[in-house]
Design a protein around this motif. Sequence first.
Motif, PDB file in Angstrom:
ATOM      1  N   ARG A 347       0.816  -1.223   0.000  1.00  0.00           N
ATOM      2  CA  ARG A 347       0.000   0.000   0.000  1.00  0.00           C
ATOM      3  C   ARG A 347       0.848   1.271   0.000  1.00  0.00           C
ATOM      4  O   ARG A 347       0.439   2.303   0.533  1.00  0.00           O
ATOM      5  CB  ARG A 347      -0.999   0.001   1.161  1.00  0.00           C
ATOM      6  CG  ARG A 347      -2.101  -1.063   1.018  1.00  0.00           C
ATOM      7  CD  ARG A 347      -3.147  -0.908   2.103  1.00  0.00           C
ATOM      8  NE  ARG A 347      -4.339  -1.693   1.861  1.00  0.00           N
ATOM      9  CZ  ARG A 347      -4.743  -2.732   2.617  1.00  0.00           C
ATOM     10  NH1 ARG A 347      -4.022  -3.093   3.655  1.00  0.00           N
ATOM     11  NH2 ARG A 347      -5.849  -3.374   2.330  1.00  0.00           N
ATOM     12  N   TYR A 373      -3.265  -2.379  -5.478  1.00  0.00           N
ATOM     13  CA  TYR A 373      -4.547  -1.785  -5.112  1.00  0.00           C
ATOM     14  C   TYR A 373      -4.810  -0.519  -5.933  1.00  0.00           C
ATOM     15  O   TYR A 373      -3.870   0.175  -6.334  1.00  0.00           O
ATOM     16  CB  TYR A 373      -4.569  -1.367  -3.631  1.00  0.00           C
ATOM     17  CG  TYR A 373      -4.349  -2.471  -2.636  1.00  0.00           C
ATOM     18  CD1 TYR A 373      -5.424  -3.076  -1.999  1.00  0.00           C
ATOM     19  CD2 TYR A 373      -3.054  -2.880  -2.303  1.00  0.00           C
ATOM     20  CE1 TYR A 373      -5.221  -4.069  -1.051  1.00  0.00           C
ATOM     21  CE2 TYR A 373      -2.838  -3.876  -1.362  1.00  0.00           C
ATOM     22  CZ  TYR A 373      -3.927  -4.461  -0.739  1.00  0.00           C
ATOM     23  OH  TYR A 373      -3.723  -5.448   0.189  1.00  0.00           O
ATOM     24  N   ARG A 375      -6.812   2.675  -4.519  1.00  0.00           N
ATOM     25  CA  ARG A 375      -7.529   3.275  -3.381  1.00  0.00           C
ATOM     26  C   ARG A 375      -8.473   4.331  -3.943  1.00  0.00           C
ATOM     27  O   ARG A 375      -8.039   5.326  -4.529  1.00  0.00           O
ATOM     28  CB  ARG A 375      -6.574   3.889  -2.378  1.00  0.00           C
ATOM     29  CG  ARG A 375      -7.277   4.591  -1.210  1.00  0.00           C
ATOM     30  CD  ARG A 375      -6.309   4.896  -0.088  1.00  0.00           C
ATOM     31  NE  ARG A 375      -5.925   3.669   0.614  1.00  0.00           N
ATOM     32  CZ  ARG A 375      -4.978   3.608   1.564  1.00  0.00           C
ATOM     33  NH1 ARG A 375      -4.310   4.709   1.903  1.00  0.00           N
ATOM     34  NH2 ARG A 375      -4.696   2.472   2.155  1.00  0.00           N
ATOM     35  N   PHE A 405     -11.463  -3.836   0.300  1.00  0.00           N
ATOM     36  CA  PHE A 405     -11.084  -3.794   1.708  1.00  0.00           C
ATOM     37  C   PHE A 405     -11.369  -2.408   2.270  1.00  0.00           C
ATOM     38  O   PHE A 405     -11.365  -1.406   1.536  1.00  0.00           O
ATOM     39  CB  PHE A 405      -9.579  -4.061   1.879  1.00  0.00           C
ATOM     40  CG  PHE A 405      -9.123  -5.414   1.452  1.00  0.00           C
ATOM     41  CD1 PHE A 405      -8.935  -6.429   2.384  1.00  0.00           C
ATOM     42  CD2 PHE A 405      -8.850  -5.684   0.115  1.00  0.00           C
ATOM     43  CE1 PHE A 405      -8.493  -7.681   1.993  1.00  0.00           C
ATOM     44  CE2 PHE A 405      -8.395  -6.929  -0.281  1.00  0.00           C
ATOM     45  CZ  PHE A 405      -8.219  -7.940   0.651  1.00  0.00           C
ATOM     46  N   LEU A 406     -11.575  -2.334   3.586  1.00  0.00           N
ATOM     47  CA  LEU A 406     -11.481  -1.039   4.247  1.00  0.00           C
ATOM     48  C   LEU A 406     -10.045  -0.555   4.123  1.00  0.00           C
ATOM     49  O   LEU A 406      -9.110  -1.360   4.140  1.00  0.00           O
ATOM     50  CB  LEU A 406     -11.887  -1.150   5.712  1.00  0.00           C
ATOM     51  CG  LEU A 406     -13.392  -1.275   5.991  1.00  0.00           C
ATOM     52  CD1 LEU A 406     -13.637  -1.462   7.482  1.00  0.00           C
ATOM     53  CD2 LEU A 406     -14.147  -0.054   5.485  1.00  0.00           C
ATOM     54  N   GLY A 408      -6.344   0.347   4.310  1.00  0.00           N
ATOM     55  CA  GLY A 408      -5.251   0.036   5.228  1.00  0.00           C
ATOM     56  C   GLY A 408      -5.488  -1.155   6.125  1.00  0.00           C
ATOM     57  O   GLY A 408      -4.714  -1.383   7.062  1.00  0.00           O
ATOM     58  N   THR A 409      -6.554  -1.942   5.879  1.00  0.00           N
ATOM     59  CA  THR A 409      -6.875  -3.079   6.734  1.00  0.00           C
ATOM     60  C   THR A 409      -6.963  -4.351   5.902  1.00  0.00           C
ATOM     61  O   THR A 409      -6.914  -4.329   4.671  1.00  0.00           O
ATOM     62  CB  THR A 409      -8.216  -2.879   7.457  1.00  0.00           C
ATOM     63  OG1 THR A 409      -9.294  -3.058   6.522  1.00  0.00           O
ATOM     64  CG2 THR A 409      -8.314  -1.490   8.078  1.00  0.00           C
ATOM     65  N   SER A 410      -7.128  -5.475   6.594  1.00  0.00           N
ATOM     66  CA  SER A 410      -7.356  -6.763   5.937  1.00  0.00           C
ATOM     67  C   SER A 410      -8.825  -7.153   5.975  1.00  0.00           C
ATOM     68  O   SER A 410      -9.172  -8.301   5.700  1.00  0.00           O
ATOM     69  CB  SER A 410      -6.507  -7.848   6.613  1.00  0.00           C
ATOM     70  OG  SER A 410      -6.845  -7.943   8.000  1.00  0.00           O
ATOM     71  N   THR A 411      -9.707  -6.184   6.320  1.00  0.00           N
ATOM     72  CA  THR A 411     -11.148  -6.443   6.414  1.00  0.00           C
ATOM     73  C   THR A 411     -11.759  -6.463   5.022  1.00  0.00           C
ATOM     74  O   THR A 411     -11.827  -5.427   4.348  1.00  0.00           O
ATOM     75  CB  THR A 411     -11.841  -5.365   7.267  1.00  0.00           C
ATOM     76  OG1 THR A 411     -11.224  -5.306   8.551  1.00  0.00           O
ATOM     77  CG2 THR A 411     -13.323  -5.684   7.415  1.00  0.00           C
ATOM     78  N   ASP A 436     -21.073  -0.724   9.547  1.00  0.00           N
ATOM     79  CA  ASP A 436     -20.030   0.286   9.400  1.00  0.00           C
ATOM     80  C   ASP A 436     -20.282   1.122   8.142  1.00  0.00           C
ATOM     81  O   ASP A 436     -21.123   0.786   7.305  1.00  0.00           O
ATOM     82  CB  ASP A 436     -18.663  -0.396   9.307  1.00  0.00           C
ATOM     83  CG  ASP A 436     -17.525   0.546   9.695  1.00  0.00           C
ATOM     84  OD1 ASP A 436     -17.808   1.738   9.960  1.00  0.00           O
ATOM     85  OD2 ASP A 436     -16.369   0.089   9.731  1.00  0.00           O
ATOM     86  N   SER A 438     -17.968   3.828   5.205  1.00  0.00           N
ATOM     87  CA  SER A 438     -16.668   4.353   4.805  1.00  0.00           C
ATOM     88  C   SER A 438     -16.806   5.087   3.482  1.00  0.00           C
ATOM     89  O   SER A 438     -17.678   4.761   2.674  1.00  0.00           O
ATOM     90  CB  SER A 438     -15.643   3.220   4.661  1.00  0.00           C
ATOM     91  OG  SER A 438     -14.374   3.739   4.260  1.00  0.00           O
ATOM     92  N   ASP A 442     -10.056   0.194  -0.561  1.00  0.00           N
ATOM     93  CA  ASP A 442      -8.909  -0.331  -1.292  1.00  0.00           C
ATOM     94  C   ASP A 442      -9.375  -1.481  -2.175  1.00  0.00           C
ATOM     95  O   ASP A 442      -9.866  -2.501  -1.666  1.00  0.00           O
ATOM     96  CB  ASP A 442      -7.834  -0.824  -0.322  1.00  0.00           C
ATOM     97  CG  ASP A 442      -7.126   0.313   0.394  1.00  0.00           C
ATOM     98  OD1 ASP A 442      -7.301   1.472  -0.032  1.00  0.00           O
ATOM     99  OD2 ASP A 442      -6.405   0.041   1.379  1.00  0.00           O
TER     100      ASP A 442
END
Length: 679
Positions: A347, A373, A375, A405-406, A408-411, A436, A438, A442
Motif C-alpha cells: 500500500r 490496489y 484506493r 477492503f477497508l 489500510g486493513t485486511s477487512t 459500518d 466508509s 482499497d
Amino acid sequence: MKQPVPILFLGLLAITQLVDIPYTEGLDDDFSNMILQIVTDNDTYAADYRITDMEKGKWVKVNVTVPEVSHSLNVFSDTRERNGFSSDTDPSILEISHMEGLEPDFSNMAIHFTGPEGSSEISYSIVSLNEGEWAIIGLERPPAGDENIVVLARIARNNGENETDGEEPGGIPEDEAPDENITAQNFTTQQNEPLTENVKLELLDSSGKKLKSKVSRGKEIVIEPEGMPVKKIVFHDLKTRGNASLGLDDVGEDLPAPQGKNWSEVYAIDPAALDFTEATITVVAKANALYKCRNWDFEAGECADNNWVLLRRNLVPGKEYKIKITPDDPGFGEINVTAAEHLDVDRNFIEDVYVEVREKDGILTAAIPHEHYVRAYFSQNLTSSQGITVVARGSHGGKTFIRAFLPGTSTVIGESEPLGSGVWEYYIPLEGLEDDTSDVFDLRTISVDSDPERFIEYDFIYDPVLTNCTEINQSGLYTLNEDIGGAPIDSSETGLLYSCIKISASNVTFDCNGYYIANNGTDSAAGILVNGSGSVDYTNVTIKNCPGISGYDTGVYLYNTAQDRIQNVTVLENTQTDGYGISLYDTSSSNITNCTAHSNNAGVFLFRSGGTLEDVIFYNHSGQDLAANNALGSSARTFRLYRGLFRGPGNNATSRYTNLSINDSVAVGEAHQIGWTAN
C-alpha cells in the motif's frame, strides 16, 4: 379537530386575484384542507380557486374568482371554522412599505379608498410592523372592484401642530383633501408585488467595498456577482426587508491547505446580516475537491482555527457545481486532491490515477498487477446496502477479480465476479460493511491462480453519489449531490429515445436528496426511467425526495416493472409531446405516495398497471389529471386511489376500460368534482 387558521393576505382582491397565502398552523403541508369562502351582503358560498404554485409547508399561490360587489374572503381549515379574524370586521390585509413622511411606527398613516364616487376614509388596525421599514394592517373592508387605495402620511404644519392631534391613527377628516403636506402611496386592486421587492441588497467585500452585481427579484432573489468565483446566489426564502448587505470575498490562495496541498480557489460568504433559511450558490470549479471552514473570520480573511472539512469530491475543473448554504456558512476552498491512487502490495503510493477513472471515456489506467490496489475515494460514506460499480477489464479473460477492503486493513468488504478481457461494468457489493460506513476503499487485484503477470485496467469507478445523468444497472442506494439536467442516456427500447436517470436493475433506491432534475430541450425524453423489458424484469425500485422533475416528455416513467415506489416527488411542466408527469406502462403493485403533479399536459397516465396512489395532488393540467387504460386481455388491473386531491379547471380525471377504486378522495368546489367513467 384542527384549530381555526389565521391567514395574512399580502395583496388585495379584484374580480380575479392572485393571492399569496403563507403556511400557518392548522393547514396541511400541501394546503389540501384549505377552503376559501366568499361573503357578500346577500350570499355566502365556496370560492373557486386554482393553485398556481406552492412550496409544501411554506406558501401557496392561488387564483381566486371574486364578485364585483363588496365582499370578504374567509379561509377555512377542514373543520370549516372561521379564520382568526373577528367576524364583525373580517378585514383584508395589506403590507405597507415605509415612505417619506411616515413616522417610524406608522402612527401618522391614514388610508383612503378612491373611486368613481370620490374618496372615503377607511379605518384600519396595525397587525404587525418593523419600525421604519414596513407594517401589515387589517382594513375595515376590502375595496370594491372599481376602488383604489391611497396611503396618506400626515406631516407637521409650520405652526408645529400635527394634523393628527386629537385623532386616532388612521383618521383623516372626510372634508379635508390631501395637500402638499401629505405624502401618498397608491395601490390598485391588482397589486400583488412579491415580498422580495421590499429588499435592497448590496454586495460587499471584507473591506466594505461595494461589488458589482446583477440582482433579480421575484419569488426568489438571484444575485449574479461580476468577476467573482461565485457566479450566482439564489435566496429561496429571504425574509429580510429594507436595506441589507451580503459579504462576499475572493480570498488569496496563500492560506494553509489540507494534505499539504495548494489552494486553487478560496472564497468566503458572510450572510450574517440576512434572515433566511437556505440559499444555493453556483461556482465554476478550478479543482476537484471542495472544503469548508465553518469558523471563518471574514474581516481577517482566514480560517480562524485552520479546520477545513471536506465537503465534496469529484468536482470537474471548468464545470459548474452548486451547493446549498445556510446563515452559518462561511469560507470555502478548492484543491486538487487524489481521488484514486495506485498502491503497491504494501500500500505504498505509486501514482495518481484519478484522471483515468473519473469518467467513462475509454481512457484506461496503467496495469494494476496482482495484489496491487486502487484506493478509491467517494463523495460520501457508503453503507452495506450500496456497492461500487467499476468499468474495467482483466488481462486474461476470467482469471482476475476485484476484492474490496477497508483502507489500510485486511477487512474484506466484497468481491466482484471474474473480469473478462473486454471493457465491461462490474459490481462489488459492500455487504461486509455490515453496520459500518466508509468513503474510502482499497480495491485489490486478485489473480485466481496467483499469477503475478495478471493485471486489471480501470476505465471508470462510479460514485453512488451522483452529480450527472447516468444509467444505474446495479442494486444499491444512489443519491444526488446537486441539481442535474438534460437527457443523454439512450432509452430507445422503451418508446422514448433518451433519459437523464435510467434504472436497469432491481432493488435500487434513487434519492434526489432535495435536488432538481430539469431537461435541456432534448426531445422524447424521461427525467427518471425504470427500464424493464417485454415482461416484468425489475422489482423493488424506489424513487424519492425529488422536489422538481421538469421539462420532459415524461417526468417519471416506469416501464414493465413491479413493486416499485414513487415517494415525495413533484413532477411539473413536462409538456413535450405526451407531457405526462408520471407514466406507468405494464406495471404491477406500484405505489405512488405523497406526490404532486401540476402544470404538465397530463398528471398521471396508467397503462395496464396496478397498484395504489395515496395522498396525491393534481392541478393545473391542460389535459387529464389522471388518465388510465388498464385493459389487460380479458381482465383489468386495478389501481386504487386514496386521498387524492384534484384541482381543475376541467378534465380532472378520465378512465377507459378501467377497474378503479376511489377511497376517501377530496374535491374542492363544484368545478373540481372527480368524475370516473368505465366504458
